[in-house]
Design a protein around this motif. Structure first.
Motif, PDB file in Angstrom:
ATOM      1  N   LYS A 124      13.856  -5.872  -5.399  1.00 12.66           N
ATOM      2  CA  LYS A 124      15.072  -5.220  -4.937  1.00 12.66           C
ATOM      3  C   LYS A 124      14.705  -4.005  -4.093  1.00 12.66           C
ATOM      4  CE  LYS A 124      18.979  -2.979  -7.291  1.00 12.66           C
ATOM      5  NZ  LYS A 124      19.535  -2.707  -8.616  1.00 12.66           N
ATOM      6  N   ALA A 125      15.533  -3.692  -3.130  1.00 13.47           N
ATOM      7  CA  ALA A 125      15.410  -2.454  -2.355  1.00 13.47           C
ATOM      8  C   ALA A 125      16.762  -1.762  -2.446  1.00 13.47           C
ATOM      9  CB  ALA A 125      15.042  -2.750  -0.913  1.00 13.47           C
ATOM     10  N   ASP A 126      16.781  -0.578  -3.044  1.00 10.45           N
ATOM     11  CA  ASP A 126      18.056   0.077  -3.295  1.00 10.45           C
ATOM     12  C   ASP A 126      17.868   1.588  -3.361  1.00 10.45           C
ATOM     13  OD1 ASP A 126      20.763   0.209  -3.713  1.00 10.45           O
ATOM     14  OD2 ASP A 126      20.739  -0.801  -5.654  1.00 10.45           O
ATOM     15  N   TYR A 127      18.980   2.292  -3.334  1.00  5.91           N
ATOM     16  CA  TYR A 127      18.984   3.748  -3.440  1.00  5.91           C
ATOM     17  C   TYR A 127      19.060   4.144  -4.910  1.00  5.91           C
ATOM     18  CZ  TYR A 127      20.205   8.597  -2.639  1.00  5.91           C
ATOM     19  OH  TYR A 127      20.202   9.963  -2.639  1.00  5.91           O
ATOM     20  N   ASN A 181       9.075   4.849  -4.162  1.00  7.49           N
ATOM     21  CA  ASN A 181       9.871   5.530  -3.150  1.00  7.49           C
ATOM     22  C   ASN A 181       9.409   5.096  -1.765  1.00  7.49           C
ATOM     23  OD1 ASN A 181      10.640   7.728  -1.250  1.00  7.49           O
ATOM     24  ND2 ASN A 181      11.593   8.524  -3.105  1.00  7.49           N
ATOM     25  N   LEU A 182      10.355   4.792  -0.884  1.00  9.90           N
ATOM     26  CA  LEU A 182      10.001   4.311   0.457  1.00  9.90           C
ATOM     27  C   LEU A 182       9.206   5.336   1.257  1.00  9.90           C
ATOM     28  CD1 LEU A 182      13.173   2.365   1.656  1.00  9.90           C
ATOM     29  CD2 LEU A 182      11.175   1.526   0.430  1.00  9.90           C
ATOM     30  N   ASP A 183       9.373   6.624   0.968  1.00  9.36           N
ATOM     31  CA  ASP A 183       8.605   7.664   1.657  1.00  9.36           C
ATOM     32  C   ASP A 183       7.116   7.579   1.345  1.00  9.36           C
ATOM     33  OD1 ASP A 183      10.936   8.631   2.736  1.00  9.36           O
ATOM     34  OD2 ASP A 183      11.121  10.284   1.307  1.00  9.36           O
ATOM     35  N   TYR A 188      15.951  10.087  -6.500  1.00 11.01           N
ATOM     36  CA  TYR A 188      14.670   9.619  -5.949  1.00 11.01           C
ATOM     37  C   TYR A 188      14.804   9.141  -4.513  1.00 11.01           C
ATOM     38  CZ  TYR A 188      12.876   9.853 -10.689  1.00 11.01           C
ATOM     39  OH  TYR A 188      12.496  10.294 -11.927  1.00 11.01           O
ATOM     40  N   GLY A 189      15.986   8.685  -4.142  1.00 11.74           N
ATOM     41  CA  GLY A 189      16.191   8.158  -2.802  1.00 11.74           C
ATOM     42  C   GLY A 189      15.947   6.667  -2.751  1.00 11.74           C
ATOM     43  N   PRO A 190      15.737   6.106  -1.546  1.00 10.48           N
ATOM     44  CA  PRO A 190      15.527   4.664  -1.418  1.00 10.48           C
ATOM     45  C   PRO A 190      14.196   4.242  -2.021  1.00 10.48           C
ATOM     46  CG  PRO A 190      15.331   5.744   0.712  1.00 10.48           C
ATOM     47  CD  PRO A 190      15.758   6.785  -0.262  1.00 10.48           C
ATOM     48  N   ARG A 220       0.858  -1.182   0.000  1.00  3.92           N
ATOM     49  CA  ARG A 220       0.000   0.000   0.000  1.00  3.92           C
ATOM     50  C   ARG A 220       0.897   1.235   0.000  1.00  3.92           C
ATOM     51  NH1 ARG A 220      -2.025  -3.557   3.370  1.00  3.92           N
ATOM     52  NH2 ARG A 220      -1.192  -2.596   5.235  1.00  3.92           N
ATOM     53  N   TRP A 221       0.631   2.156  -0.937  1.00  3.71           N
ATOM     54  CA  TRP A 221       1.415   3.376  -1.034  1.00  3.71           C
ATOM     55  C   TRP A 221       0.549   4.495  -1.601  1.00  3.71           C
ATOM     56  CZ3 TRP A 221       1.356  -0.368  -4.671  1.00  3.71           C
ATOM     57  CH2 TRP A 221       1.306  -0.017  -6.001  1.00  3.71           C
ATOM     58  N   THR A 222       1.084   5.695  -1.617  1.00  3.56           N
ATOM     59  CA  THR A 222       0.375   6.826  -2.208  1.00  3.56           C
ATOM     60  C   THR A 222       1.113   7.264  -3.464  1.00  3.56           C
ATOM     61  OG1 THR A 222       1.584   8.388  -0.821  1.00  3.56           O
ATOM     62  CG2 THR A 222      -0.547   7.653  -0.005  1.00  3.56           C
ATOM     63  N   ASP A 223       0.336   7.704  -4.462  1.00  4.86           N
ATOM     64  CA  ASP A 223       0.967   8.207  -5.678  1.00  4.86           C
ATOM     65  C   ASP A 223       1.384   9.655  -5.469  1.00  4.86           C
ATOM     66  OD1 ASP A 223      -1.328   9.755  -5.946  1.00  4.86           O
ATOM     67  OD2 ASP A 223      -2.091   8.655  -7.684  1.00  4.86           O
TER      68      ASP A 223
END
Length: 69
Positions: free
Chosen positions: A34-37, A53-55, A41-43, A17-20
């Motif tokens: 994968k989880a990467d920087y 984006n993790l944020d 854009y950041g992580p 679940r995320w927000t656009d």
């Protein structure tokens, strides 16, 4: 979500679940590749839904996938 938490999800299938970018909620069943920087854009999580984006991630729930016999 931190990058350490995200890396624990790699190889799993989750309901993510995320927000656009407009703040609208999204939800999708997707594998985490994968989880990467990512520069500029950041992580991020790399999924079938794209790079997220993790944020922007609100939650992730692991699911058990049943295999056909």
């Amino acid at each position: 979500m931190t990058i350490q938490e995200a890396r624990k999800l790699v190889g799993q299938t989750v309901v993510l679940r995320w927000t656009d970018r407009h703040g609208s909620p999204l939800e999708q069943l997707t594998p985490i590749y994968k989880a990467d920087y990512v520069p500029m854009y950041g992580p991020c999580l790399f999924t079938d839904a794209g790079e997220i984006n993790l944020d922007k991630i609100v939650g992730a729930e692991m699911v058990a996938i049943q295999r056909a016999a």
